[in-house]
Design an enzyme around this catalytic site. Structure first.
Site, PDB file in Angstrom:
ATOM      1  N   LYS A   1       0.821  -1.217   0.000  1.00  0.00           N
ATOM      2  CA  LYS A   1       0.000   0.000   0.000  1.00  0.00           C
ATOM      3  C   LYS A   1       0.849   1.259   0.000  1.00  0.00           C
ATOM      4  O   LYS A   1       2.049   1.225   0.240  1.00  0.00           O
ATOM      5  CB  LYS A   1      -0.959  -0.026   1.190  1.00  0.00           C
ATOM      6  CG  LYS A   1      -2.114  -0.998   0.915  1.00  0.00           C
ATOM      7  CD  LYS A   1      -3.245  -0.912   1.901  1.00  0.00           C
ATOM      8  CE  LYS A   1      -4.364  -1.840   1.417  1.00  0.00           C
ATOM      9  NZ  LYS A   1      -5.405  -2.025   2.431  1.00  0.00           N
TER      10      LYS A   1
ATOM     11  N   ARG B   1      -3.495 -10.091   5.061  1.00  0.00           N
ATOM     12  CA  ARG B   1      -3.876 -10.095   3.645  1.00  0.00           C
ATOM     13  C   ARG B   1      -2.694  -9.568   2.846  1.00  0.00           C
ATOM     14  O   ARG B   1      -2.339  -8.390   2.971  1.00  0.00           O
ATOM     15  CB  ARG B   1      -5.114  -9.214   3.463  1.00  0.00           C
ATOM     16  CG  ARG B   1      -5.655  -9.173   2.043  1.00  0.00           C
ATOM     17  CD  ARG B   1      -6.868  -8.230   1.984  1.00  0.00           C
ATOM     18  NE  ARG B   1      -7.453  -8.179   0.664  1.00  0.00           N
ATOM     19  CZ  ARG B   1      -6.983  -7.434  -0.330  1.00  0.00           C
ATOM     20  NH1 ARG B   1      -5.921  -6.685  -0.159  1.00  0.00           N
ATOM     21  NH2 ARG B   1      -7.591  -7.443  -1.505  1.00  0.00           N
TER      22      ARG B   1
HETATM   23  C1  7PJ Z   1      -8.095  -4.376   1.677  1.00  0.00           C
HETATM   24  C2  7PJ Z   1      -9.152  -5.130   1.200  1.00  0.00           C
HETATM   25  C3  7PJ Z   1      -7.820  -4.388   3.077  1.00  0.00           C
HETATM   26  C4  7PJ Z   1      -9.667  -5.897   3.305  1.00  0.00           C
HETATM   27  C5  7PJ Z   1      -8.219  -4.086  -0.432  1.00  0.00           C
HETATM   28  C6  7PJ Z   1      -5.265  -3.548  -1.901  1.00  0.00           C
HETATM   29  C7  7PJ Z   1      -6.410  -2.620  -2.004  1.00  0.00           C
HETATM   30  N1  7PJ Z   1      -9.937  -5.886   2.000  1.00  0.00           N
HETATM   31  N2  7PJ Z   1      -9.225  -4.929  -0.128  1.00  0.00           N
HETATM   32  N3  7PJ Z   1      -8.643  -5.171   3.838  1.00  0.00           N
HETATM   33  N4  7PJ Z   1      -7.511  -3.745   0.638  1.00  0.00           N
HETATM   34  N5  7PJ Z   1     -10.434  -6.632   4.131  1.00  0.00           N
HETATM   35  O1  7PJ Z   1      -5.350  -4.728  -2.179  1.00  0.00           O
HETATM   36  O2  7PJ Z   1      -4.181  -3.049  -1.570  1.00  0.00           O
HETATM   37  O3  7PJ Z   1      -6.920  -3.733   3.605  1.00  0.00           O
HETATM   38  S1  7PJ Z   1      -7.966  -3.498  -2.038  1.00  0.00           S
END
Ligand code: 7PJ
Length: 286
Positions: A228, A262
């Site tokens: 990010k 994640r």
């Molecule tokens: C997140 C997400 C996060 C959850 C994205 C990326 C942007 N879902 N979807 N948490 N970020 N739960 O993949 O960097 O931080 S999209």
């Protein structure tokens, strides 16, 4: 191997019961033409499936499949288009026998994905859409409730909080209560502060520093920091070159209580966690 916690939390995740006695690694599978972190490389279903299999080989504990980009400034995707992207990939991966999460804000797709075998629905909108909680109340899939401020198109323009940690915590508690009122057991819930979703670098750092505050609700915390912009801001590196910073961020999140990480870089994160897990387990032998 001794566990870190005397009684680990168990996450009900579709047909899976996941013991959260160590942090789990969730690999990201984007099927979008405009994803900021992997640039739409996996738009074709077969390419997305191949990428997913690679993440499984690298040791992912679960996968998050998304067909709608939620990066700042991203355009909306129709239900039909999102369904067309996500469902074939979900179905192709079911035989891999690993919990599959679907990243969507749309109640119709939540329902269809859960019926098709998704073990988790991950909603960056906190299941606020009308009918979202109801779409999942009858089933067994887990729900990842994420906090964001504002909407993707404009959320990074001027995010403001009085006390970001207290406000995110309060929001997540309200959404936990809403899910329980809709008939969804707490054992199916995961919460996420939503790094980068309507947050400045300072907000993100406060949330990461005090992530342990968010675990107080007794619901497992998922952290998504991988590649990010905060990693870019702190390292000066472009998105394709943020692996080391991302691994450090994942490890910091784990140390502060995150139980699901994640990430895009599964192998690198697994290696870091192997060290941390070994040291943590050793504590119990003293
Ligand atoms: C997140 C997400 C996060 C959850 C994205 C990326 C942007 N879902 N979807 N948490 N970020 N739960 O993949 O960097 O931080 S999209």
């Amino acid at each position: 191997m001794p566990s870190f916690h005397f009684r680990p939390m168990i996450l009900q995740c579709g047909k899976y019961s996941l013991p959260l006695d160590r942090p789990l690694v969730m690999g990201v599978v984007n099927i979008t033409p405009d994803s900021f972190s992997d640039g739409g490389r996996y738009l074709r279903p077969d390419a997305a499936v191949a990428h997913a299999r690679r993440l499984i080989d690298e040791g992912a504990d679960l996968l998050d499949i998304g067909g709608e980009s939620t990066r700042p400034g991203a355009a909306a995707v129709s239900l039909d288009e999102e369904r067309r992207r996500v469902l074939p990939v979900l179905e192709a991966l079911l035989p891999a026998d690993i919990p599959l999460s679907v990243d969507t804000q749309k109640p119709e797709l939540m329902r269809e994905a859960a019926a098709a075998g998704a073990a988790m629905i991950n909603d960056v909108n906190g299941f606020e859409a009308a009918g979202a909680l109801q779409a999942l109340a009858g089933g067994s899939c887990a729900l990842c409730i994420m906090h964001k401020q504002g909407q993707p198109l404009t959320m990074q323009q001027a995010p403001q909080y009085r006390d970001v940690v207290a406000e995110v915590d309060a929001y997540l508690r309200v959404r936990i209560a809403a899910a329980e009122t809709a008939g969804i057991a707490r054992s199916r819930l995961v919460v996420d502060p939503g790094f980068g979703f309507g947050k400045t670098l300072a907000h993100n750092l406060s949330l990461l520093c005090r992530l342990d505050r968010l675990t107080a609700a007794g619901v497992p915390v998922l952290a998504g920091l991988s590649r990010k912009s905060m990693i870019g801001a702190l390292t000066g590196r472009e998105v394709g070159d943020r692996v080391y910073g991302s691994v450090a961020a994942a490890l910091i999140a784990a140390q502060r209580g995150a139980l699901i990480l994640r990430v895009h870089d599964v192998a690198a994160t697994r290696d870091a966690l192997a060290l941390w897990n070994a040291v943590e387990s050793n504590k119990n032998n003293d």
